[in-house]
Design a protein around this motif. Structure first.
Motif, short mmCIF file in Angstrom:
data_model
loop_
_atom_site.label_atom_id
_atom_site.label_comp_id
_atom_site.label_asym_id
_atom_site.label_seq_id
_atom_site.Cartn_x
_atom_site.Cartn_y
_atom_site.Cartn_z
N ASN A 1 69.02 21.33 -87.03
CA ASN A 1 68.92 21.88 -88.38
C ASN A 1 69.99 22.94 -88.57
O ASN A 1 70.45 23.55 -87.61
CB ASN A 1 67.57 22.58 -88.61
N GLN B 1 70.40 26.41 -91.11
CA GLN B 1 69.67 27.25 -92.05
C GLN B 1 70.62 28.29 -92.64
O GLN B 1 71.61 28.68 -92.01
CB GLN B 1 68.51 27.97 -91.36
N TYR C 1 70.49 32.18 -94.41
CA TYR C 1 69.70 33.38 -94.58
C TYR C 1 70.49 34.38 -95.42
O TYR C 1 71.72 34.38 -95.44
CB TYR C 1 69.37 34.04 -93.23
N HIS D 1 64.94 34.01 -95.13
CA HIS D 1 65.30 32.60 -95.10
C HIS D 1 65.50 32.08 -96.52
O HIS D 1 64.69 32.35 -97.42
CB HIS D 1 64.19 31.81 -94.41
N LEU E 1 66.73 25.36 -95.46
CA LEU E 1 66.96 24.64 -94.20
C LEU E 1 67.40 23.23 -94.56
O LEU E 1 66.79 22.58 -95.43
CB LEU E 1 65.68 24.61 -93.37
N PHE F 1 74.22 34.38 -94.15
CA PHE F 1 74.49 33.89 -92.81
C PHE F 1 74.01 32.45 -92.67
O PHE F 1 72.93 32.10 -93.16
CB PHE F 1 73.73 34.73 -91.77
N ASP G 1 70.58 25.57 -84.71
CA ASP G 1 69.83 25.42 -83.47
C ASP G 1 70.53 24.36 -82.62
O ASP G 1 71.59 23.88 -82.96
CB ASP G 1 68.38 25.03 -83.76
N LEU H 1 68.04 30.14 -82.67
CA LEU H 1 69.03 30.15 -83.75
C LEU H 1 70.22 31.03 -83.40
O LEU H 1 70.06 32.16 -82.94
CB LEU H 1 68.39 30.65 -85.04
N VAL H 2 71.39 30.47 -83.63
CA VAL H 2 72.64 31.20 -83.44
C VAL H 2 73.23 31.45 -84.82
O VAL H 2 73.44 30.50 -85.58
CB VAL H 2 73.62 30.40 -82.57
N PHE H 3 73.50 32.70 -85.12
CA PHE H 3 73.97 33.10 -86.44
C PHE H 3 75.47 33.29 -86.45
O PHE H 3 76.07 33.70 -85.45
CB PHE H 3 73.31 34.41 -86.87
#
Lengths: 112, 117
Positions: free
Chosen positions: A31, A33, A35, A45, A48, A88, A92, A100-102
Motif C-alpha cells: 500500500n 498512504q 498523511y 491519515h 490509502l 508525506f 509499507d 511504514l516508511v515516510f
C-alpha cells in the motif's frame, strides 16, 4: 532511511489553485498512504491506495499510483488556506510486513 | 477524547539527563509504534509493539533508548544520558491489525518534543 521522496520539497500557491505533490519510492509495496501534518502537530491519515489500484479519490483529494515507475501523486483541488501543511507519502513492504516508511514531505503553503 | 495521547508534549532537559515519554494508544488498537521526527524531515521508525511484545527495533534505537508496553496498553519510551542529537519530536502511533503486518492507517498522537540543551 527514508524510502519515499516527495517532490517538490516546498510549494506555494494561491487559494483556489490546485496543488500537486509527487512521491517516488524504491522497493515494491503493498500500500501507499498519504498523511498531512500541521506545524508542530501529529500526522493525520488522508488516503490509502493499494498496489493494484491506479487512482483514488476522497473529497478534494486525488491520488494516483504507478507501480511500474514506483511513483504516486497527490492532487488537492481548489486549495484553501487551511490546506497549508506538510504532506508525506508512506509505504509499507511488499507484503505489508515493513513498518511504514515516510518520505521527507512537501511543505505546502496556500496563500489567501 | 479517544485518540492517541502523548505526554509530556514538551520536554527541555540538560545533556546527560534521562527522559521518559508516555503514549496512550486508542484502546482497541493492538499495534503501537514510535517514530522520531527532526525538523524538515519525515518521521523515522524507531520501534513497534504488537500487544505487549516488542517485535521490531530500528538501528536508530541505540542502547540508550528503551521502550516498553507492559500490559499491551500504554507505552513508554525512555532515553538515558540524553545527547543534543536526541532533540526531536517523538511520535507515537497506533493501529489495529494482524501480527507481522503493517497494513492500514496509523493514528498518530500530537507528539512529544524533546529539546536537549
Amino acid at each position: 532511511s527514508q524510502q519515499g521522496e516527495e517532490d517538490p520539497q516546498a510549494l506555494s500557491i494561491q487559494e483556489g489553485e490546485n496543488a500537486t505533490m509527487n512521491c517516488s519510492y524504491k522497493t515494491s509495496i503493498n500500500n501507499l498512504q498519504w498523511y498531512r501534518q500541521n506545524s508542530g502537530r501529529g500526522l493525520v491519515h488522508l488516503i490509502l491506495i493499494r498496489s493494484n489500484e491506479r487512482e483514488k479519490h476522497s473529497g478534494r483529494l486525488r491520488v494516483t499510483l504507478d507501480t511500474s515507475k514506483k511513483s504516486s501523486s497527490l492532487l488537492i483541488t481548489a486549495s484553501r488556506a487551511a490546506d497549508t501543511a506538510s504532506y508525506f507519502c508512506a509505504t509499507d513492504g511488499n507484503s505489508g510486513n515493513t513498518p511504514l516508511v515516510f518520505g521527507k514531505g512537501t511543505r505546502l503553503s496556500v496563500i489567501a | 477524547d479517544t485518540g492517541v495521547s502523548q505526554n509530556p508534549r514538551h520536554k527541555i532537559t540538560k545533556r546527560g539527563q534521562n527522559v521518559t515519554f508516555r503514549c496512550d494508544p486508542i484502546s482497541e488498537h493492538n499495534r503501537l509504534y514510535w517514530y522520531r521526527q527532526t525538523l524538515g524531515q519525515g518521521p523515522e521508525f524507531l520501534t513497534y509493539f504488537q500487544n505487549e511484545a516488542q517485535l521490531e527495533k530500528s538501528r536508530l534505537l541505540s542502547d540508550r533508548f528503551s521502550a516498553e508496553r507492559p500490559k499491551g496498553s500504554f507505552s513508554t519510551l525512555e532515553i538515558q544520558r540524553t545527547e543534543q542529537g536526541d532533540s526531536a519530536m517523538y511520535l507515537c502511533a497506533s493501529s489495529l491489525g494482524r501480527i507481522g503486518t503493517h497494513t492500514g492507517e496509523l493514528f498518530f498522537g500530537e507528539g512529544s518534543r524533546l529539546t536537549v540543551l
